[in-house]
Design a protein around this motif. Structure first.
Motif, mmCIF file in Angstrom:
data_model
loop_
_atom_site.group_PDB
_atom_site.id
_atom_site.type_symbol
_atom_site.label_atom_id
_atom_site.label_comp_id
_atom_site.label_asym_id
_atom_site.label_seq_id
_atom_site.Cartn_x
_atom_site.Cartn_y
_atom_site.Cartn_z
ATOM 1 N N SER A 77 0.830 -1.196 0.000
ATOM 2 C CA SER A 77 0.000 0.000 0.000
ATOM 3 C C SER A 77 0.864 1.246 0.000
ATOM 4 C CB SER A 77 -0.936 0.007 1.197
ATOM 5 O OG SER A 77 -0.194 0.106 2.376
ATOM 6 N N LEU A 78 0.286 2.300 -0.570
ATOM 7 C CA LEU A 78 0.871 3.636 -0.505
ATOM 8 C C LEU A 78 -0.117 4.479 0.275
ATOM 9 C CD1 LEU A 78 2.089 4.283 -4.139
ATOM 10 C CD2 LEU A 78 3.493 4.007 -2.130
ATOM 11 N N GLN A 79 0.283 4.935 1.432
ATOM 12 C CA GLN A 79 -0.619 5.764 2.206
ATOM 13 C C GLN A 79 0.205 6.732 3.042
ATOM 14 O OE1 GLN A 79 -3.071 3.757 5.022
ATOM 15 N NE2 GLN A 79 -4.391 5.514 5.317
ATOM 16 N N PRO A 80 0.418 7.923 2.529
ATOM 17 C CA PRO A 80 1.233 8.867 3.288
ATOM 18 C C PRO A 80 0.529 9.289 4.567
ATOM 19 C CG PRO A 80 0.336 9.913 1.330
ATOM 20 C CD PRO A 80 -0.015 8.477 1.234
ATOM 21 N N ASP A 81 1.220 9.153 5.678
ATOM 22 C CA ASP A 81 0.707 9.705 6.928
ATOM 23 C C ASP A 81 1.526 10.969 7.209
ATOM 24 O OD1 ASP A 81 3.106 8.702 7.607
ATOM 25 O OD2 ASP A 81 2.456 7.703 9.439
ATOM 26 N N PRO A 82 1.248 11.701 8.275
ATOM 27 C CA PRO A 82 1.970 12.966 8.476
ATOM 28 C C PRO A 82 3.483 12.812 8.425
ATOM 29 C CG PRO A 82 0.124 12.875 9.956
ATOM 30 C CD PRO A 82 0.128 11.574 9.215
ATOM 31 N N LEU A 83 4.034 11.758 9.060
ATOM 32 C CA LEU A 83 5.480 11.593 9.053
ATOM 33 C C LEU A 83 6.004 11.431 7.633
ATOM 34 C CD1 LEU A 83 8.193 11.136 10.397
ATOM 35 C CD2 LEU A 83 7.588 8.749 10.713
ATOM 36 N N GLY A 84 5.338 10.530 6.887
ATOM 37 C CA GLY A 84 5.748 10.307 5.513
ATOM 38 C C GLY A 84 5.633 11.572 4.693
ATOM 39 N N THR A 85 4.558 12.313 4.933
ATOM 40 C CA THR A 85 4.345 13.523 4.153
ATOM 41 C C THR A 85 5.422 14.547 4.432
ATOM 42 O OG1 THR A 85 2.043 13.060 4.544
ATOM 43 C CG2 THR A 85 2.555 15.100 3.436
ATOM 44 N N VAL A 86 5.796 14.684 5.719
ATOM 45 C CA VAL A 86 6.859 15.635 6.039
ATOM 46 C C VAL A 86 8.137 15.248 5.296
ATOM 47 C CG1 VAL A 86 8.398 16.388 7.871
ATOM 48 C CG2 VAL A 86 5.947 16.353 8.252
ATOM 49 N N PHE A 87 8.471 13.957 5.344
ATOM 50 C CA PHE A 87 9.656 13.495 4.637
ATOM 51 C C PHE A 87 9.527 13.760 3.138
ATOM 52 C CE2 PHE A 87 12.041 9.569 3.039
ATOM 53 C CZ PHE A 87 13.218 10.286 2.925
ATOM 54 N N GLY A 88 8.332 13.448 2.618
ATOM 55 C CA GLY A 88 8.101 13.665 1.181
ATOM 56 C C GLY A 88 8.274 15.127 0.816
ATOM 57 N N LEU A 89 7.782 16.016 1.674
ATOM 58 C CA LEU A 89 7.905 17.440 1.385
ATOM 59 C C LEU A 89 9.355 17.875 1.392
ATOM 60 C CD1 LEU A 89 4.979 19.217 3.170
ATOM 61 C CD2 LEU A 89 5.329 18.697 0.772
ATOM 62 N N ILE A 90 10.112 17.389 2.393
ATOM 63 C CA ILE A 90 11.529 17.738 2.439
ATOM 64 C C ILE A 90 12.193 17.315 1.140
ATOM 65 C CG2 ILE A 90 13.703 17.245 3.593
ATOM 66 C CD1 ILE A 90 12.108 16.798 6.159
#
Lengths: 498, 483, 142, 127
Positions: free
Chosen positions: B69-82
């Motif tokens: 699955s691909l499901q960005p949670d806040p932690l993943g999203t922060v990393f993704g944004l960086i």
């Protein structure tokens, strides 16, 4: 008519390639006809086996039993297309079709003379028929005969290249393999003496009751089988013939030898060990531990030896030794997950190693360079070939989404389920080592400056075959569906209903 | 839904398109690279918008009998944004830095593919997909590491790939064990192993995970590949070895601690008490070794090793403030470190000086660059107007609140050593003899200096208004601590 | 090639009997010891004896390579065709009595049904293989 | 001891086959002459054939042909013999193939000694 064909599909899977093989020599010089016929047979075979596999799956794992000549079990010869049979038939047909397509394009550059090429196809089809037979026969003596047919065809394929080293490798292989067949025949003899049956089901039932009376004879039989099939399947300390034989053969031959032939013997050994001897008896003789131990050693030593090879095909051949270790390890875990992993690895390694050997063969025939260190820049000149090589390498290393991962995943589940953490570590270490011997090839091919030589991609048919195999690797890794189901069901058959 | 697919595909498709372009067409290639990077960044921001406004994006399916699955949670999203944001800067910087380098096509193609894969690491919603992207990241960045193609680069590449694959192997075993114990690998349902409670072998499992992800997070003694990999071109060192690749390891450990084990379970485990010490040791050892290095990039590399453990330390405190500090440090450290690397790259390109001891007076030649470098150096110490002040503050607060006050001390000491590490360089750059310096222009200065100064500006901005990123940090902490 | 007159005459005289005996063994496979393999061997050894005495060239004249290739291939195919009779009649491969073939009185020549006919194919194949092997080995002399 | 000896004597075909098998296998593995290897293979296979046929034998048994005149006779088990016929065919083909390979090896290396062939090949490979 179609109903008759469908009802007799199991036997056609075996005899169709054999009879076509026997007819080929009569028009040996008409190469196009020979090639067309071979590809046609393999394509029809693939369709037929797919149909059989669907039937087996639809029956929920109940085997299709075919009684040759209408004679039923203890007297006649049975062909049983169960989960295992359908699985391996599918693997054999699925790999031999692309290899045949490749051979039709590339063989002219590797084997001289139309007659020799026709004989190559004869042996190729004989091997295919024998492998199909091995996967579905339920008769011990048939196993022996088919193993012998396969062995002789393999030797013929090895010696098909005109180089004298081919003859030497083939001779060494022949001597060791015949030693192995002698052992197998001896094992069959012991089992027959003890049980009075050659049919596997009946022998298993008899063995379960009488083995305590003749433990030594049974032990002898099992060790004969282990050594006999071990030699033929290149199980670790008995693998010495394999690197020579598989590296000197013409590349389509290497592909089927490494990809399929070796697996055929393993399937036979699995049948004997699990269907006749049975998992309980294996534990009594500590056979499972031996398999796991030798499997681990095979993975490590095979990979390390592969690291040291500069000749591309030899490197791949040693890699086969390591990957065979995986299969034996999965077998020895004696649980459904590990067995599924081993069976799936048979399929995925079959297709991956064929792709690797075919790509290597294409590189070698197109450039004339056999050593890894000489292949600088091949990737830029032959992007499709090396692309397939890369995909296959990723698959063998066990990257998710490629077929190798699924097998390794199940084997890891199995080894952890059996509490064997060392085996799990070795499985993973084998992957890392595998990357160690395959990625340098890719690096040299892509990231080193290309010489000015005018290297070209191989012909259309070779490219088609390579792309088919690469797609196979990807499909097996993403939607293994029926094949994985069959492997799972076969593993359950092996371990639960016995 | 479509955003996440497009975010992941833009880099991949871009990479393939670039690979198919003819070698010579520089202008077209740069345009396309920029286009695809911007597209990836935009779509990642859109994903982030959805996630932070409370929506969920989930893309799951069964592949090969396993649930992915691909499901960005806040932690993943922060990393993704960086990743997405810094990638843009690095891409623009690359246009300047790589202008006169060979093999640009390979470089940009793999830069874009690595972008996709790094986003995949960030957005994956299960251990399996995380593992897949983590493994792919190694392969996608390998061609970038060996970009120089000389013996040294190839040796570094071998080391990089060997370390990473061994780590991935450990992770694979750990994942299989987790699968056996938890029955699922999806992050969406809370910490995977929390339901099972304490059980024998849990410490080993955590050790496997930390060792596996710790390879990329360059925990000592698994850090050896990182300084070697600095042979790569500077934008790559900046992006991959200071941010994306090492962050994927750090991110993995954060995931393991908070999504696989969960902070409650971690708090009960003996083994987890040892982990902060490992991180603390790495912080001090890394920065001390860094002061000994004369080659600027190597100094930065060891400094990276040290700083990554700040984040891990924050995570290992198992305290909300510590996690907040860790997340904040992920954001602030990446902006500063990339500035430092960009600065080092500009200096190397413009004056061919790579050693710290030669850099006297460089500041007068490259005032903007060295000013940004100075700002970033101050940030590394943790001075107030910079964003790292806040992250260090929260890290210390978390350590103390988590009952681990010695680590607050470690952070303070490390700040002093950091000062020793960078300030002399900056001072020397603006005081040295400016006349005897020769300057041979390499690369396009404007394209290199602009992102550097901009990043330094962002760092200051975040220092002045930490509230800009605070909601994101808060969301991450809440997602793990308030359920 | 041998020059002995007696030997040549004897081989000429014996050859038909050897062949006859080979066919006899093939066809009586189901009622007496022997069978298609042994019979085919005898059949082939007749040619081998001829070639030994009269030389390889006369042997090849009598049984050219083309013919052996054909018999080798079609001998086996014949086996297949015989086996297919069962399938054509709606029974398994190699079905014999089941497929309605007359199997006569036990102990007599006709009691085998298809077996003798299948044996013929095998026998021909064995015979041609043996002769091919022999001819090839005689040719291999350097 | 006496019982063991008498058991061994009664089962003399098996003993013979074991001895033959060991002779054959050791010849294959220890001799370097290709022909001797091949002969070893043949001896080994004969040992197994012997064992199989001995297993099928019944002392004083009749030929296994259906005979209306003597319905109660104990027959020799024909299956092992039939199987061994197949086995012999296989072994013949192996022998023929191996001989062909030996001829090719002799043509290219001028010797039938496996060790010398390996030496020559390695010498070629090392250049």
């Amino acid at each position: 008519m179609t109903a008759a064909i469908r009802a007799n599909l199991p036997v056609f899977a075996v005899i169709a390639p054999l009879f076509v093989a026997f007819v080929l020599p009569t028009f040996a010089r008409r190469t196009r006809l020979v090639e067309g016929l071979v590809i046609f047979v393999q394509a029809v075979g693939l369709w037929g086996t797919a149909y059989l596999a669907r039937l087996v799956l639809a029956q929920g794992g109940l085997p299709i039993i075919y009684e040759v000549g209408g004679w039923s079990a203890p007297w006649g010869i049975e062909l049983v297309v169960g989960n295992l049979g359908a699985f391996f038939l599918l693997v054999v047909a699925g790999v031999s079709l692309p290899v045949a397509i490749y051979a039709s394009g590339n063989l002219a550059k590797e084997v001289e003379g139309a007659r020799r090429r026709a004989w190559f196809y004869v042996l190729y089809l004989l091997l295919g028929g024998a492998l199909a037979g091995m996967s579905i026969t339920n008769d011990l003596f048939n196993v022996f005969v088919l193993v012998e047919v396969a062995t002789l065809s393999c030797c013929g394929l090895v010696s098909a290249s005109q180089e004298p080293s081919g003859a030497e490798a083939a001779f060494n292989y022949l001597i060791l393999a015949t030693l192995g067949s002698g052992m197998i025949l001896g094992g069959i003899g012991f089992l027959y003496i003890v049980t009075g049956h050659l049919n596997m089901g009946f022998a298993a039932r008899a063995l379960a009751t009488v083995w305590q009376d003749y433990p030594h004879v049974v032990w002898m039989a099992i060790s004969f089988f282990m050594v006999g099939f071990g030699v033929k399947a290149a199980f670790f300390p008995l693998h010495i013939w394999l690197p020579d034989a598989h590296s000197v053969a013409p590349s389509p031959a290497s592909a089927v030898l490494s990809g399929l032939a070796v697996k055929g013997y393993i399937i036979c050994l699995m049948k004997v060990l699990f269907h006749v001897v049975g998992p309980e008896l294996m534990q009594v003789f500590s056979l499972n531990r031996l398999l796991v131990l030798l499997g681990m050693v095979a993975i490590l030593i095979g990979s390390i030896l592969a690291l040291g090879q500069d000749e591309l095909k030899r490197r791949l051949a040693f890699s086969t030794v390591a990957q065979i270790g995986y299969i034996f390890l999965g077998m020895g875990l004696l649980n459904v997950k590990g067995m599924t992993g081993a069976l799936f690895h048979i399929a995925s390694h079959g297709i991956i190693k064929s792709a690797l050997f075919l790509a290597a063969g294409a590189v070698i025939t197109q450039t004339g360079k056999e050593r890894v260190s000489e292949l600088a820049g091949v990737g830029k000149k032959m992007p499709i070939t090396m692309g397939v090589f890369t995909i296959a390498s990723l698959g063998l290393v066990g990257i998710p989404l490629f077929s190798g991962f699924v097998g390794k995943w199940y084997m890891l589940l199995g080894s952890l389920g059996a509490g064997d953490y060392l085996a799990a570590a070795v499985i993973v270490a084998g992957s890392v080592l595998c990357a160690g011997y395959l990625f340098p090839v890719i690096r040299v091919a892509y990231f080193e400056p290309a010489p000015a030589d005018d290297w070209q991609e191989p012909g259309v048919r070779q490219r088609l075959a390579l792309i088919l195999l690469a797609m196979g690797i990807f499909v097996l890794g993403t939607i293994p569906g029926p094949l994985l189901e069959l492997a799972l069901a076969a593993a359950t058959d092996f371990l639960v209903f016995n | 839904m479509t955003d996440i697919i497009l975010a992941l595909l833009s880099g991949l498709v871009g990479g393939i398109v670039i690979a198919l372009l003819p070698q010579a067409s520089n202008r077209l290639r740069n345009t396309l690279v920029l286009l695809f990077s911007v597209a990836g960044a935009v779509f990642s921001w859109r994903v982030a918008g959805t996630v932070f406004s409370g929506g969920t994006i989930r893309l799951s399916g069964e592949i090969a009998g396993l649930a992915w699955s691909l499901q960005p949670d806040p932690l993943g999203t922060v990393f993704g944004l960086i990743v997405a944001t810094l990638w843009l800067f690095a891409t623009v910087y690359s246009f300047g830095y790589m202008a006169d380098e060979p093999r640009q096509r390979t470089y940009y193609a793999f830069l874009l593919i690595a972008f996709s894969v790094a986003l995949g690491v960030a957005f994956s919603g299960s251990l399996l997909s995380l593992y897949l992207f983590y493994e792919l990241l190694t392969f996608a960045t390998y061609p970038l590491v060996i970009h120089e193609r000389n013996d040294e680069a190839i040796r570094a590449g071998v080391k990089y790939i060997a370390y990473s694959l061994c780590g991935a192997g450990a992770i694979l075993i750990a994942i299989v064990v987790t699968h056996g114990w938890a029955g699922s690998l999806d992050f969406a349902g809370g910490p995977l192993l929390a339901r099972g409670g304490l059980r024998p072998g849990l410490g080993w499992l955590l050790g496997l995970y930390v060792a596996g992800f710790g390879v990329k997070a360059a925990i000592m003694p698994l850090h050896r590949w990182l300084p070697e990999a600095m042979i790569a071109p500077t934008p790559i060192s900046a992006l991959l070895h200071a941010v994306a690749v090492v962050y994927s390891g750090v991110y993995g450990i954060l995931r393991v601690v908070y999504s696989v084990f969960g902070h409650e379970l971690m708090a009960q485990m003996n083994f987890s008490r040892a982990l902060p010490w490992v991180a603390g040791f790495t912080i001090l050892a890394g920065v001390i070794i860094a002061t000994q290095q004369d080659v600027l990039k190597r100094r930065l590399a060891y400094h990276t090793i040290s700083q990554l453990s700040y984040i891990l330390l924050g995570a290992f405190t198992l305290h909300p403030w510590g996690l907040a500090g860790a997340i904040f440090h992920m954001i602030s450290y990446s902006t500063l470190k990339i500035t430092l690397f960009f600065g080092a790259g500009i200096v190397a390109k413009q004056t061919t000086k790579i050693r710290v001891s030669d850099m006297g007076g460089v500041g007068w030649q490259l005032p903007w660059t060295m000013a940004s470098f100075g700002v970033a150096s101050l940030g590394m110490i943790g001075m107030l107007p910079l964003n790292t002040f806040w992250s260090k503050y929260y890290l210390m607060r978390g350590s103390v609140a988590g009952g681990k006050w010695p680590f607050a001390l470690v952070l303070i000491i490390s700040g002093f050593i950091n000062a020793l590490c960078f300030l002399p360089t900056v001072v020397a750059a603006f005081t040295g003899d400016r006349d005897q310096l020769s300057r041979e222009k390499g690369g396009n200065v404007t394209l290199m200096v602009a992102p550097t100064v901009l990043l330094a500006g962002i760092a200051v901005l975040l220092g002045l208004w930490p509230g800009l990123v605070w909601p994101g940090v808060e969301a991450v902490v809440n997602s793990f601590f308030i359920r | 090639m041998m020059k002995d007159f007696v030997l040549k005459r004897i081989v000429i005289v014996l050859l038909p009997f050897i062949q006859m005996y080979g066919l006899y063994v093939i066809f009586h496979g189901h009622v007496s010891p022997g069978g298609s393999f042994a019979g085919g061997m005898i059949l082939g050894l007749g040619f081998v004896a001829f070639a030994t005495v009269f030389g390889l060239d006369r042997g090849r004249q009598m049984l050219p390579e083309k013919v052996t290739t054909l018999t080798e291939s079609y001998g086996t195919l014949w086996y297949g065709i015989m086996g297919m009779i069962g399938i054509f009649k709606g029974f398994p491969f190699l079905a014999n009595k089941l497929a309605g073939i007359d199997v006569g009185v036990p102990g007599t020549l006709t009691s085998g049904g298809l077996i003798s006919w299948i044996g013929l194919g095998v026998g021909i194949r064995v015979a041609s293989t043996i002769t091919t092997l022999f001819f090839t080995m005689m040719e291999e002399k350097p | 001891m006496r019982i063991l000896l008498s058991k061994l004597l009664i089962n003399y075909p098996y003993m013979a086959s074991v001895v033959l098998f060991i002779i054959g296998a050791s010849t294959v593995l220890t001799r370097s002459n290709l022909f001797k290897k091949l002969i070893g293979i043949n001896i080994m296979e004969s040992a197994i054939f012997l064992m199989f046929i001995a297993a099928g034998n019944t002392r004083g048994g009749a030929v296994p042909i259906l005979d209306q005149a003597n319905p109660g006779a104990s027959y020799i088990n024909p299956i092992p013999s039939a199987l061994m016929l197949t086995g012999i065919v296989v072994s013949v083909s192996v022998t023929a193939f191996a001989l062909a390979l030996i001829v090719r090896l002799y043509d290219s290396y001028g010797t039938t000694n496996a060790r010398r062939i390996a030496e020559m090949r390695n010498g070629v490979a090392d250049r």
